[in-house]
Scaffold this active site. Sequence first.
Site, PDB file in Angstrom:
ATOM      1  N   ASN A 270     -13.003  -3.250   2.433  1.00 26.51           N
ATOM      2  CA  ASN A 270     -13.980  -2.173   2.629  1.00 26.51           C
ATOM      3  C   ASN A 270     -14.989  -2.168   1.488  1.00 26.51           C
ATOM      4  O   ASN A 270     -14.648  -2.508   0.351  1.00 26.51           O
ATOM      5  CB  ASN A 270     -13.251  -0.816   2.676  1.00 26.51           C
ATOM      6  CG  ASN A 270     -12.261  -0.738   3.832  1.00 26.51           C
ATOM      7  OD1 ASN A 270     -12.498  -1.310   4.888  1.00 26.51           O
ATOM      8  ND2 ASN A 270     -11.161  -0.040   3.619  1.00 26.51           N
TER       9      ASN A 270
ATOM     10  N   VAL B 218     -11.048   3.000  -3.653  1.00 24.38           N
ATOM     11  CA  VAL B 218     -10.707   2.502  -4.986  1.00 24.38           C
ATOM     12  C   VAL B 218     -11.716   1.399  -5.327  1.00 24.38           C
ATOM     13  O   VAL B 218     -11.838   0.408  -4.592  1.00 24.38           O
ATOM     14  CB  VAL B 218      -9.265   1.950  -5.052  1.00 24.38           C
ATOM     15  CG1 VAL B 218      -8.971   1.407  -6.441  1.00 24.38           C
ATOM     16  CG2 VAL B 218      -8.252   3.036  -4.673  1.00 24.38           C
TER      17      VAL B 218
ATOM     18  N   HIS C 147      -7.133  -5.596   2.193  1.00 27.93           N
ATOM     19  CA  HIS C 147      -6.004  -4.985   2.908  1.00 27.93           C
ATOM     20  C   HIS C 147      -5.429  -6.076   3.806  1.00 27.93           C
ATOM     21  O   HIS C 147      -6.177  -6.787   4.484  1.00 27.93           O
ATOM     22  CB  HIS C 147      -6.485  -3.857   3.823  1.00 27.93           C
ATOM     23  CG  HIS C 147      -6.995  -2.660   3.118  1.00 27.93           C
ATOM     24  ND1 HIS C 147      -6.229  -1.542   2.901  1.00 27.93           N
ATOM     25  CD2 HIS C 147      -8.215  -2.379   2.592  1.00 27.93           C
ATOM     26  CE1 HIS C 147      -6.952  -0.628   2.270  1.00 27.93           C
ATOM     27  NE2 HIS C 147      -8.164  -1.103   2.072  1.00 27.93           N
TER      28      HIS C 147
ATOM     29  N   ASP D 200       0.852  -1.189   0.000  1.00 27.95           N
ATOM     30  CA  ASP D 200       0.000   0.000   0.000  1.00 27.95           C
ATOM     31  C   ASP D 200       0.888   1.240   0.000  1.00 27.95           C
ATOM     32  O   ASP D 200       1.902   1.300   0.690  1.00 27.95           O
ATOM     33  CB  ASP D 200      -0.923  -0.014   1.225  1.00 27.95           C
ATOM     34  CG  ASP D 200      -2.074   0.954   1.079  1.00 27.95           C
ATOM     35  OD1 ASP D 200      -3.224   0.496   0.955  1.00 27.95           O
ATOM     36  OD2 ASP D 200      -1.833   2.190   1.065  1.00 27.95           O
TER      37      ASP D 200
ATOM     38  N   HIS E 154     -10.354  -5.215  -3.101  1.00 29.21           N
ATOM     39  CA  HIS E 154      -9.000  -5.512  -2.621  1.00 29.21           C
ATOM     40  C   HIS E 154      -9.066  -5.873  -1.151  1.00 29.21           C
ATOM     41  O   HIS E 154      -9.808  -5.280  -0.379  1.00 29.21           O
ATOM     42  CB  HIS E 154      -8.068  -4.313  -2.811  1.00 29.21           C
ATOM     43  CG  HIS E 154      -8.646  -3.000  -2.368  1.00 29.21           C
ATOM     44  ND1 HIS E 154      -9.561  -2.314  -3.131  1.00 29.21           N
ATOM     45  CD2 HIS E 154      -8.465  -2.279  -1.240  1.00 29.21           C
ATOM     46  CE1 HIS E 154      -9.909  -1.210  -2.495  1.00 29.21           C
ATOM     47  NE2 HIS E 154      -9.276  -1.162  -1.344  1.00 29.21           N
TER      48      HIS E 154
HETATM   49  P1  5GP Z   1      -9.794   1.528   0.195  1.00 27.74           P
HETATM   50  O1  5GP Z   1      -9.868   2.891   0.842  1.00 27.74           O
HETATM   51  O2  5GP Z   1     -10.460   1.542  -1.160  1.00 27.74           O
HETATM   52  O3  5GP Z   1     -10.240   0.405   1.069  1.00 27.74           O
HETATM   53  O4  5GP Z   1      -8.243   1.254  -0.028  1.00 27.74           O
HETATM   54  C1  5GP Z   1      -7.533   1.790  -1.099  1.00 27.74           C
HETATM   55  C2  5GP Z   1      -6.069   1.701  -0.731  1.00 27.74           C
HETATM   56  O5  5GP Z   1      -5.317   1.896  -1.900  1.00 27.74           O
HETATM   57  C3  5GP Z   1      -5.610   2.748   0.277  1.00 27.74           C
HETATM   58  O6  5GP Z   1      -5.079   2.110   1.430  1.00 27.74           O
HETATM   59  C4  5GP Z   1      -4.568   3.547  -0.488  1.00 27.74           C
HETATM   60  O7  5GP Z   1      -3.478   3.953   0.312  1.00 27.74           O
HETATM   61  C5  5GP Z   1      -4.153   2.585  -1.584  1.00 27.74           C
HETATM   62  N1  5GP Z   1      -3.713   3.225  -2.814  1.00 27.74           N
HETATM   63  C6  5GP Z   1      -4.359   4.212  -3.495  1.00 27.74           C
HETATM   64  N2  5GP Z   1      -3.684   4.546  -4.599  1.00 27.74           N
HETATM   65  C7  5GP Z   1      -2.598   3.733  -4.634  1.00 27.74           C
HETATM   66  C8  5GP Z   1      -1.518   3.603  -5.549  1.00 27.74           C
HETATM   67  O8  5GP Z   1      -1.409   4.283  -6.568  1.00 27.74           O
HETATM   68  N3  5GP Z   1      -0.569   2.670  -5.259  1.00 27.74           N
HETATM   69  C9  5GP Z   1      -0.650   1.887  -4.150  1.00 27.74           C
HETATM   70  N4  5GP Z   1       0.320   1.012  -3.950  1.00 27.74           N
HETATM   71  N5  5GP Z   1      -1.655   1.983  -3.258  1.00 27.74           N
HETATM   72  C10 5GP Z   1      -2.621   2.897  -3.498  1.00 27.74           C
END
Ligand code: 5GP
Length: 121
Positions: A87, A96, A102, A30, A100
Amino acid sequence: MADTIFDKIIKKEIPADIIYETDEVLAFNDISPQAPFHCLIIPKKAIATINDIQPEDAQLIGQLYLAAAEIAKQQGVAENGYRVVMNCNKDGGQSVYHIHLHMLAGKTLGWPPYSDKVKQI
Ligand code: 5GP
Protein backbone atom coordinates in the site's frame (compact mmCIF):
# COMPACT_ATOMS: atom_id res chain seq x y z
CA MET A 1 12.61 10.61 10.61
CA ALA A 2 11.20 9.09 13.80
CA ASP A 3 11.29 5.33 14.22
CA THR A 4 8.15 3.52 13.09
CA ILE A 5 6.80 0.48 14.86
CA PHE A 6 8.60 -1.63 12.23
CA ASP A 7 11.98 -0.03 13.06
CA LYS A 8 11.36 -1.09 16.66
CA ILE A 9 10.58 -4.64 15.51
CA ILE A 10 13.81 -4.67 13.43
CA LYS A 11 15.79 -3.56 16.50
CA LYS A 12 13.94 -6.20 18.57
CA GLU A 13 12.76 -3.44 20.91
CA ILE A 14 9.22 -4.75 20.60
CA PRO A 15 8.23 -8.37 20.01
CA ALA A 16 6.99 -9.82 16.75
CA ASP A 17 6.39 -13.31 15.47
CA ILE A 18 9.39 -13.37 13.11
CA ILE A 19 9.22 -16.05 10.42
CA TYR A 20 12.08 -15.05 8.08
CA GLU A 21 15.21 -12.97 8.45
CA THR A 22 18.26 -12.11 6.37
CA ASP A 23 20.78 -9.29 6.74
CA GLU A 24 18.49 -7.02 4.72
CA VAL A 25 14.95 -8.38 5.02
CA LEU A 26 12.62 -9.30 7.88
CA ALA A 27 9.20 -10.97 7.80
CA PHE A 28 6.77 -11.39 10.67
CA ASN A 29 3.12 -12.25 11.11
CA ASP A 30 0.68 -9.36 10.91
CA ILE A 31 -0.84 -8.48 14.27
CA SER A 32 -4.28 -8.21 12.65
CA PRO A 33 -4.41 -10.96 10.02
CA GLN A 34 -6.75 -10.52 7.05
CA ALA A 35 -6.33 -14.10 5.82
CA PRO A 36 -5.45 -17.44 7.45
CA PHE A 37 -1.82 -16.56 6.72
CA HIS A 38 -0.84 -12.89 6.69
CA CYS A 39 2.73 -11.75 7.12
CA LEU A 40 4.59 -8.54 6.42
CA ILE A 41 7.88 -8.57 4.52
CA ILE A 42 9.99 -5.49 5.12
CA PRO A 43 13.43 -4.19 4.22
CA LYS A 44 15.58 -3.43 7.26
CA LYS A 45 16.44 -0.16 5.53
CA ALA A 46 13.88 2.49 6.40
CA ILE A 47 12.06 3.59 3.25
CA ALA A 48 8.82 5.41 4.02
CA THR A 49 6.72 4.77 0.91
CA ILE A 50 6.96 3.38 -2.61
CA ASN A 51 7.48 7.00 -3.70
CA ASP A 52 10.73 7.08 -1.72
CA ILE A 53 12.30 4.02 -3.37
CA GLN A 54 15.51 5.00 -5.16
CA PRO A 55 17.16 3.29 -8.14
CA GLU A 56 19.85 1.93 -5.81
CA ASP A 57 17.10 0.15 -3.84
CA ALA A 58 16.06 -1.98 -6.83
CA GLN A 59 18.02 -5.03 -5.66
CA LEU A 60 16.59 -4.71 -2.16
CA ILE A 61 13.03 -4.52 -3.49
CA GLY A 62 13.71 -7.67 -5.49
CA GLN A 63 14.76 -9.36 -2.27
CA LEU A 64 11.31 -8.71 -0.77
CA TYR A 65 9.76 -10.78 -3.58
CA LEU A 66 12.41 -13.51 -3.27
CA ALA A 67 11.56 -13.63 0.44
CA ALA A 68 7.85 -13.98 -0.43
CA ALA A 69 8.59 -16.97 -2.66
CA GLU A 70 10.75 -18.56 0.03
CA ILE A 71 8.13 -18.00 2.73
CA ALA A 72 5.45 -19.44 0.43
CA LYS A 73 7.51 -22.62 0.19
CA GLN A 74 8.05 -22.72 3.95
CA GLN A 75 4.34 -22.22 4.62
CA GLY A 76 3.26 -24.75 1.99
CA VAL A 77 1.19 -22.21 0.03
CA ALA A 78 3.37 -21.81 -3.07
CA GLU A 79 1.30 -24.14 -5.22
CA ASN A 80 -2.17 -22.96 -4.18
CA GLY A 81 -1.01 -19.37 -4.36
CA TYR A 82 -1.02 -16.17 -2.42
CA ARG A 83 -1.18 -12.42 -2.82
CA VAL A 84 1.49 -9.82 -2.15
CA VAL A 85 0.53 -6.18 -2.03
CA MET A 86 2.19 -2.95 -0.97
CA ASN A 87 0.00 0.00 0.00
CA CYS A 88 1.13 3.56 -0.65
CA ASN A 89 0.01 6.62 1.27
CA LYS A 90 -3.52 7.51 2.35
CA ASP A 91 -5.57 6.37 -0.63
CA GLY A 92 -3.58 3.15 -0.81
CA GLY A 93 -4.40 2.40 2.82
CA GLN A 94 -0.87 2.72 4.18
CA SER A 95 -0.74 3.14 7.95
CA VAL A 96 2.89 2.31 8.77
CA TYR A 97 5.41 4.47 6.91
CA HIS A 98 8.09 1.86 6.39
CA ILE A 99 7.47 -0.03 3.15
CA HIS A 100 6.19 -3.56 3.54
CA LEU A 101 4.75 -6.28 1.38
CA HIS A 102 1.60 -7.83 2.77
CA MET A 103 1.58 -11.55 1.98
CA LEU A 104 -1.84 -13.18 2.25
CA ALA A 105 -2.63 -16.85 1.78
CA GLY A 106 -4.62 -19.79 3.02
CA LYS A 107 -7.89 -19.14 1.20
CA THR A 108 -9.12 -18.06 -2.22
CA LEU A 109 -8.83 -14.29 -2.02
CA GLY A 110 -11.49 -12.07 -3.54
CA TRP A 111 -10.81 -9.54 -6.26
CA PRO A 112 -11.01 -6.57 -6.33
CA PRO A 113 -9.80 -6.18 -2.73
CA TYR A 114 -12.04 -3.17 -2.05
CA SER A 115 -15.78 -2.83 -1.68
CA ASP A 116 -16.66 0.64 -2.96
CA LYS A 117 -17.69 1.27 -6.54
CA VAL A 118 -14.92 1.79 -9.03
CA LYS A 119 -14.85 5.37 -10.30
CA GLN A 120 -12.84 6.33 -13.36
CA ILE A 121 -10.00 8.67 -12.48
P1 5GP B 1 -0.47 -0.81 6.02
O1 5GP B 1 -1.84 -0.38 6.50
O2 5GP B 1 0.56 0.24 6.34
O3 5GP B 1 -0.43 -1.28 4.61
O4 5GP B 1 -0.12 -2.11 6.87
C1 5GP B 1 0.36 -2.04 8.18
C2 5GP B 1 0.14 -3.40 8.79
O5 5GP B 1 0.92 -3.49 9.95
C3 5GP B 1 -1.30 -3.68 9.19
O6 5GP B 1 -1.78 -4.83 8.51
C4 5GP B 1 -1.22 -3.88 10.70
O7 5GP B 1 -2.09 -4.88 11.18
C5 5GP B 1 0.24 -4.24 10.91
N1 5GP B 1 0.78 -3.85 12.20
C6 5GP B 1 0.67 -2.62 12.79
N2 5GP B 1 1.31 -2.60 13.96
C7 5GP B 1 1.86 -3.84 14.11
C8 5GP B 1 2.65 -4.43 15.13
O8 5GP B 1 3.00 -3.83 16.14
N3 5GP B 1 3.03 -5.72 14.95
C9 5GP B 1 2.67 -6.43 13.84
N4 5GP B 1 3.08 -7.68 13.76
N5 5GP B 1 1.92 -5.90 12.86
C10 5GP B 1 1.52 -4.62 12.98
